[in-house]
Structure formats: structure tokens, C-alpha cells
Scaffold this motif. Structure first.
Motif, short mmCIF file in Angstrom:
data_model
loop_
_atom_site.label_atom_id
_atom_site.label_comp_id
_atom_site.label_asym_id
_atom_site.label_seq_id
_atom_site.Cartn_x
_atom_site.Cartn_y
_atom_site.Cartn_z
N GLU A 46 0.88 -1.69 0.49
CA GLU A 46 -0.16 -0.25 -0.14
C GLU A 46 1.15 1.08 -0.12
N ILE A 75 -2.41 -0.30 -6.69
CA ILE A 75 -2.68 -0.91 -5.10
C ILE A 75 -3.65 0.61 -4.28
N PRO A 76 -4.29 -0.61 -3.45
CA PRO A 76 -4.64 0.40 -2.60
C PRO A 76 -3.71 1.84 -2.12
N PHE A 77 -4.44 2.99 -1.96
CA PHE A 77 -3.13 4.13 -1.26
C PHE A 77 -4.65 4.87 -0.58
#
Lengths: 251, 192
Positions: A46, A75-77
Motif C-alpha cells: 500500500e 494498489i491501495p493508497f
């Protein structure tokens, strides 16, 4: 098996990544998009972007940056810095951030946590806590570590989770920038106490520091900045190292 | 044309970005004709089940989704709303998948947040994907294993990481946030 998360943090000032020591003394660390792309390639789990000069005028620029990041990385941020209202949170999330991180504003107006949670769900709200060991106690500081709130870190973490925060990002100001390892004791205490994921932050200097915080606390993520930005610890090497120590990571 | 269902869910942008990156045109819409005529429909989801279902019902989109004949991909809350029932807000689902959505036992670390792999994989969505490949999950409710399950994941218990029935496909994890593994899964869906 759920993996432990390795999370590079990008402090943003005027559109550039910067890094300070003990919350002061800032130096340039590059272009946020380029750095973010490099981290995705290297296997970061992340990313966290903290806008350390967030002002009203700059908010628009930040939103543009957020939407550029969202289109470049998969990807998650998390985005934080100067989010003072539900409106601010909406702007950032609608620009493409997966989560927002709130800190000072939540201390001054705890209801804000619940407001954002009601709109976007707990999984969108990260409560960032900057804490310092003062007079034998872990105390919460706000405004980039400048204001002593007198709040006890453990109690504030519990309150935040009660109000709906889905994650705690716990930074030890004593350790931040020192590269002497994470603050194990408070990370341990907070991660044992709350039912949501805790990210340890502040003090990473060597690979063993990451192993130690995962072994000695229930933190599910570890965040660092300079050791990644300046190439001191390459993420693939770190993950290989943790894997060998039987700490589950995504390779 | 790929249609992404427009409703009161957060962050549909990442899904849109990922689909565009794979070279497809995207429209975000709640128009029944566009949804029915799209090559594929993606039903994304970050949010709360009861309010999402209320929003869909008020606009009659619930019936439109059920009637779709083109391939549909539900993601996260989108997947959970395609099940029979969710404990979140005691919500009646669209009933495509023969399973129920329950809350993880709260004494454990919830939400299930982060990268996790699979203990069973089957079906077209998972070509060129392996059991040890991680995808990104973030959820406090899970769909029980059922005859429609095409992937399992273990966290506290074993739950459905993916479901499929006829033209309906669904993943609990977020393929749009799962780096290369996620892109492969999205690509598999878009190429059906």
C-alpha cells in the motif's frame, strides 16, 4: 494467509516528496508519481501520501495529484494532511484515494470520524496518531507534532475505533527519523487493545526493525519513508528477509 | 463498451482506470438500456449494504441487474449484494448466488484488510492465477461457501473469495487494487 503489509509513506510538499527528521529538517526525495510507480513495481503493499502543507488553496492541486496517482497505480493508497471536514474527505476520495487519513482534525472534532465513516465506511478512515513519550506516558500530539493534546495515546486510539476508524496509523515521534527501530511498547499496547489493523510507523532503520515489530506486536503493517526513498532498504530484499523469518509477506 | 454501474458507492474510479488500462472503453451509467447493451457490466462496491440496496431499489436498478444476460462482475459489496441476504443492515440481496453474507466474529481483527491468497481456485476468472497469488481484500462481512463458490480464502474462517453462476461472476477482493494478479483476473473477465 493474510500478509503483513509494507507501506512506503510519501510526505508531499508543493507537489514533491520530502522527508524530515523528528518532524523537522526537510529534504527533497523526488517526484511522487515516479516514486509511487517504483514502489508498486518493487512490491509495496500500500502507499500513504501525506500532504504536509495542505492549505485550502493547495487542496485543488492535491486532488489533481491524487487523481493522477489513482490512474497510475493499482494498489491501495491513503491520502492525508489537512482533511478538516467531510467535504475535504469527499474531494480526496472522489479523486480516487482508497482511504483518507485524519489526525489533528479528528482530535479537535472527534465527530468527524463518525461523519466520514457514515458516508464512506470504516475501511476508508485511517486515524493517524502522532505520539511522544512524555513524563512516563505516551501522549498524543497534533499539528505535525507541535501541539501537546494531553490525550493518552492508548485511550485516544480506543476512542477513535469506537467512533468508527477502520485502521490506526501509529507514529512514534521519539523514533521517527532516527532509524533506531519502531516504538515496540506503544505499538504492542495499541495493537493489543484495538480490534482494527494497526500500522506501526516511525524509526525503521534496518530490516530487522520490521521483523521485530511484526514479531513483538500485533501490527499488521509497517510504514517507513527515508529507508525506502533513499534506497537504504530495497522492498524486495526486505520482503525476502521477512519471508525467511517466517513472517508472511506478499512476494 | 464496458459499463460500470453507477450507484452511491465509493471509489469506482480505480475500476474505471484499470479497465481503461487494459484497453477497453468504459461508461459509468445507471441507464438500463446501456447496461443491457454493454459487452460486460461491472458492479463495483465500497460502501454499506442497506443504503446501497435502497439506492438501487429506488431507481429500479435491482431488477435491471437481475435481468442482465451479458457477463456481470460484482466486486466486494457488489458481490455481496448479489447474494441472498446480508447481515449488514439486515439487507435482502438480489439472490443470484445461493449464499448468505455474514459478519466476521468481532473479537478478531476486523476488517480483513490486506493481501491474501486462495485455498481453492476454479473457473474462467482464474486462468493464469495460482493459489499462492495474493489479492487485496478489505471487508468486514463475508459470503459463506456455497455451490457457486469458485475461490476460497482463509481468514478467521474459510469464505467465498469468488462466486460464479451463469453469466454472473464476483470477487470479494478488489482486482483493480491487486496489482498484476488483479489485472490478470480483470482481463480474464473482459475476455470472456
Amino acid at each position: 494467509m493474510l500478509k503483513k503489509r509494507i507501506i512506503p509513506c510519501l510526505d508531499i510538499k508543493n507537489g514533491r516528496v520530502v522527508k524530515g527528521i523528528n518532524f523537522e529538517g526537510i529534504k527533497d526525495a523526488g517526484d511522487p508519481i515516479e516514486l509511487a510507480q517504483r514502489y508498486v513495481k518493487e512490491g509495496a503493499d500500500e502507499l500513504v501520501f501525506l500532504d504536509i502543507t495542505a492549505t485550502l488553496e493547495k487542496r485543488k492541486i492535491l486532488c489533481e495529484l491524487v487523481s493522477e496517482i489513482a490512474s497510475e497505480i493499482n494498489i491501495p493508497f491513503t491520502v492525508g494532511g489537512g482533511i478538516n471536514s467531510l467535504e475535504d474527505a469527499k474531494m480526496i476520495i472522489n479523486s480516487g484515494a482508497d482511504k483518507i487519513s485524519i489526525n489533528s482534525s479528528a482530535i479537535q472534532n472527534p465527530k468527524l470520524i463518525a461523519e466520514i465513516v457514515n458516508e464512506f465506511g470504516s475501511q476508508c478512515v485511517v486515524l493517524a496518531i502522532d505520539t511522544k513519550f512524555v513524563d512516563n506516558q505516551w501522549i498524543v500530539f497534533r499539528n505535525g507534532g507541535n501541539v501537546n493534546t494531553q490525550l493518552n495515546a492508548l485511550e485516544w486510539a480506543e476512542k477513535g475505533v469506537e467512533l468508527g476508524a477502520g485502521e490506526i496509523l501509529l507514529t512514534s515521534m521519539n523514533n521517527d527519523g532516527t532509524q533506531s527501530g519502531f516504538a515496540l511498547e506503544i505499538t504492542q499496547q495499541v495493537s493489543e487493545k484495538v480490534s482494527v489493523p494497526v500500522i506501526a510507523s516511525g524509526g525503521a532503520g534496518k530490516k530487522q526493525d520490521f521483523a521485530e515489530v511484526f514479531e513483538k506486536s500485533k501490527a499488521t503493517g509497517a510504514l517507513a519513508a527515508s529507508v525506502f526513498h533513499f534506497g537504504q532498504i530495497p522492498i524486495p530484499e526486505l520482503k525476502e528477509f521477512l519471508n525467511k523469518q517466517n513472517i508472511p509477506v506478499r512476494i | 463498451m464496458i459499463a460500470i454501474l453507477k450507484y452511491n458507492a465509493g471509489n469506482v474510479k480505480s475500476v474505471e482506470n484499470a479497465v481503461r488500462k487494459l484497453g477497453y472503453e468504459v461508461i459509468i451509467t445507471d441507464d438500463d438500456k446501456l447496461l443491457k447493451s454493454a459487452d460486460k457490466v461491472i458492479f463495483p462496491g465500497v460502501g454499506e449494504a442497506a443504503s446501497a440496496m435502497k439506492y438501487l431499489k429506488e431507481r429500479g436498478i435491482d431488477e435491471v441487474i437481475k435481468s442482465l444476460q451479458n457477463p456481470v462482475l460484482g466486486i466486494c459489496l457488489g458481490m455481496q449484494l448479489l447474494c441472498e441476504h446480508s447481515e449488514e443492515g439486515d439487507t435482502k440481496g438480489l439472490g443470484i448466488f445461493k449464499t448468505k453474507v455474514k459478519k466476521f466474529p468481532t473479537e478478531n481483527l476486523v476488517p480483513h484488510m490486506g493481501w491474501n491468497n486462495f485455498s481453492f481456485l476454479n473457473g474462467e476468472l482464474f486462468q493464469n492465477v495460482n493459489l499462492e497469488d495474493d489479492c487485496y481484500f478489505v471487508h468486514s462481512y463475508y459470503a459463506e461457501i456455497c455451490e457457486n463458490s469458485t475461490a476460497f480464502t482463509d481468514y478467521i474462517l474459510t469464505f467465498s473469495a469468488a462466486l460464479q453462476k451463469d453469466n454472473f461472476y464476483a470477487t470479494q477482493f478488489h482486482p483493480e487494487k491487486s496489482a498484476d494478479n488483479g489485472l490478470q483476473i480483470l482481463k480474464n473477465f473482459l475476455q470472456l
